[in-house]
Motif scaffolding. Structure first.
Motif, PDB file in Angstrom:
ATOM      1  N   THR A  67      28.851  19.337 -22.147  1.00  0.00           N
ATOM      2  CA  THR A  67      27.892  19.142 -23.229  1.00  0.00           C
ATOM      3  C   THR A  67      26.476  20.006 -22.326  1.00  0.00           C
ATOM      4  O   THR A  67      26.395  20.865 -22.439  1.00  0.00           O
ATOM      5  N   ALA A  68      26.304  19.554 -21.075  1.00  0.00           N
ATOM      6  CA  ALA A  68      25.339  20.455 -20.188  1.00  0.00           C
ATOM      7  C   ALA A  68      25.328  21.904 -20.285  1.00  0.00           C
ATOM      8  O   ALA A  68      24.436  22.964 -20.462  1.00  0.00           O
ATOM      9  N   CYS A  69      26.922  21.922 -19.565  1.00  0.00           N
ATOM     10  CA  CYS A  69      27.225  23.355 -19.479  1.00  0.00           C
ATOM     11  C   CYS A  69      27.145  24.263 -20.902  1.00  0.00           C
ATOM     12  O   CYS A  69      27.129  25.002 -20.400  1.00  0.00           O
ATOM     13  N   LEU A  70      27.857  23.987 -21.622  1.00  0.00           N
ATOM     14  CA  LEU A  70      28.025  24.551 -22.910  1.00  0.00           C
ATOM     15  C   LEU A  70      26.418  24.892 -23.255  1.00  0.00           C
ATOM     16  O   LEU A  70      26.707  25.974 -23.788  1.00  0.00           O
ATOM     17  N   ARG A  71      25.820  24.263 -23.873  1.00  0.00           N
ATOM     18  CA  ARG A  71      24.701  24.520 -24.325  1.00  0.00           C
ATOM     19  C   ARG A  71      23.455  25.068 -23.228  1.00  0.00           C
ATOM     20  O   ARG A  71      23.099  26.456 -24.367  1.00  0.00           O
ATOM     21  N   VAL A  72      24.343  25.358 -21.867  1.00  0.00           N
ATOM     22  CA  VAL A  72      23.394  25.839 -21.136  1.00  0.00           C
ATOM     23  C   VAL A  72      23.657  27.639 -21.356  1.00  0.00           C
ATOM     24  O   VAL A  72      22.773  28.956 -21.336  1.00  0.00           O
ATOM     25  N   LEU A  73      25.355  27.708 -21.394  1.00  0.00           N
ATOM     26  CA  LEU A  73      25.734  29.187 -21.590  1.00  0.00           C
ATOM     27  C   LEU A  73      24.831  29.490 -23.260  1.00  0.00           C
ATOM     28  O   LEU A  73      24.951  30.828 -23.243  1.00  0.00           O
ATOM     29  N   ARG A  74      25.105  28.879 -24.455  1.00  0.00           N
ATOM     30  CA  ARG A  74      24.567  29.226 -25.437  1.00  0.00           C
ATOM     31  C   ARG A  74      23.345  29.928 -25.456  1.00  0.00           C
ATOM     32  O   ARG A  74      23.089  30.396 -25.878  1.00  0.00           O
ATOM     33  N   SER A  75      22.638  29.276 -24.623  1.00  0.00           N
ATOM     34  CA  SER A  75      21.123  29.386 -24.457  1.00  0.00           C
ATOM     35  C   SER A  75      20.476  30.086 -23.463  1.00  0.00           C
ATOM     36  O   SER A  75      19.039  30.477 -23.679  1.00  0.00           O
ATOM     37  N   HIS A  76      20.823  30.615 -22.340  1.00  0.00           N
ATOM     38  CA  HIS A  76      20.061  30.417 -21.679  1.00  0.00           C
ATOM     39  C   HIS A  76      21.026  32.573 -21.568  1.00  0.00           C
ATOM     40  O   HIS A  76      21.643  33.055 -21.490  1.00  0.00           O
ATOM     41  N   PRO A  77      19.715  33.781 -21.862  1.00  0.00           N
ATOM     42  CA  PRO A  77      20.240  34.936 -22.108  1.00  0.00           C
ATOM     43  C   PRO A  77      20.610  35.352 -20.932  1.00  0.00           C
ATOM     44  O   PRO A  77      21.525  36.493 -21.037  1.00  0.00           O
ATOM     45  N   ALA A  78      20.753  34.897 -19.919  1.00  0.00           N
ATOM     46  CA  ALA A  78      21.551  35.327 -18.523  1.00  0.00           C
ATOM     47  C   ALA A  78      22.597  35.389 -18.652  1.00  0.00           C
ATOM     48  O   ALA A  78      23.849  35.932 -17.470  1.00  0.00           O
ATOM     49  N   LEU A  79      23.459  34.275 -19.162  1.00  0.00           N
ATOM     50  CA  LEU A  79      24.628  34.029 -19.572  1.00  0.00           C
ATOM     51  C   LEU A  79      25.336  34.393 -21.017  1.00  0.00           C
ATOM     52  O   LEU A  79      26.276  33.550 -20.440  1.00  0.00           O
ATOM     53  N   ALA A  80      24.726  35.782 -20.958  1.00  0.00           N
ATOM     54  CA  ALA A  80      25.723  35.868 -22.437  1.00  0.00           C
ATOM     55  C   ALA A  80      26.435  35.897 -22.608  1.00  0.00           C
ATOM     56  O   ALA A  80      26.876  37.023 -21.134  1.00  0.00           O
ATOM     57  N   GLY A  81      27.746  35.925 -22.921  1.00  0.00           N
ATOM     58  CA  GLY A  81      28.833  36.632 -22.631  1.00  0.00           C
ATOM     59  C   GLY A  81      29.910  35.552 -21.969  1.00  0.00           C
ATOM     60  O   GLY A  81      31.250  36.120 -21.828  1.00  0.00           O
TER      61      GLY A  81
END
Length: 120
Positions: A67-81
């Motif tokens: 859950t934490a990883c998915l939230r950060v992946l969805r919200s962090h601009p540097a991890l887009a894509g």
């Protein structure tokens, strides 16, 4: 405490952001917490995050890490894509092998056979 590995997908040469650890730790509240994050950006097969999760059970630790990883992946601009390939408990073979050899009835002291095991 459980060691959970999260394998990320993303473009070649992906650089993990400096604030990734803090953002992951901030995602979990309650009786479960992410105590430590160790990034392995150059791991074979893609970047891996080692998350040390304090939780009442392995299932809860895996769920919190995912859950934490998915939230950060969805919200962090540097991890887009980027995505999450898999997220689960790390298997540390030498630890389990040593434990297995030392148990009576499992080929260790006592030399018996346990349920479902062939005679040694």
């Amino acid at each position: 405490m459980y060691l959970i590995h999260a394998r990320l997908t993303g473009p070649p040469g992906l650089e993990l952001p400096d604030d990734l650890k803090a953002r992951l730790r901030a995602q979990v509240t309650g009786t479960t917490s992410i105590e430590h994050v160790t990034p392995h950006p150059d791991a074979q097969g893609g970047p891996v995050l080692g998350l040390f999760v304090a939780a009442p059970s392995l299932v809860e630790a895996e769920r919190a890490a995912e859950t934490a990883c998915l939230r950060v992946l969805r919200s962090h601009p540097a991890l887009a894509g980027c995505g999450l390939d898999r997220c689960g408990a790390a298997f540390v073979a030498p630890v389990f092998e040593a434990d297995f050899r030392l148990r009576p009835g499992r080929g260790g002291p006592g030399r018996g056979t346990g349920p479902g095991l062939p005679p040694s």
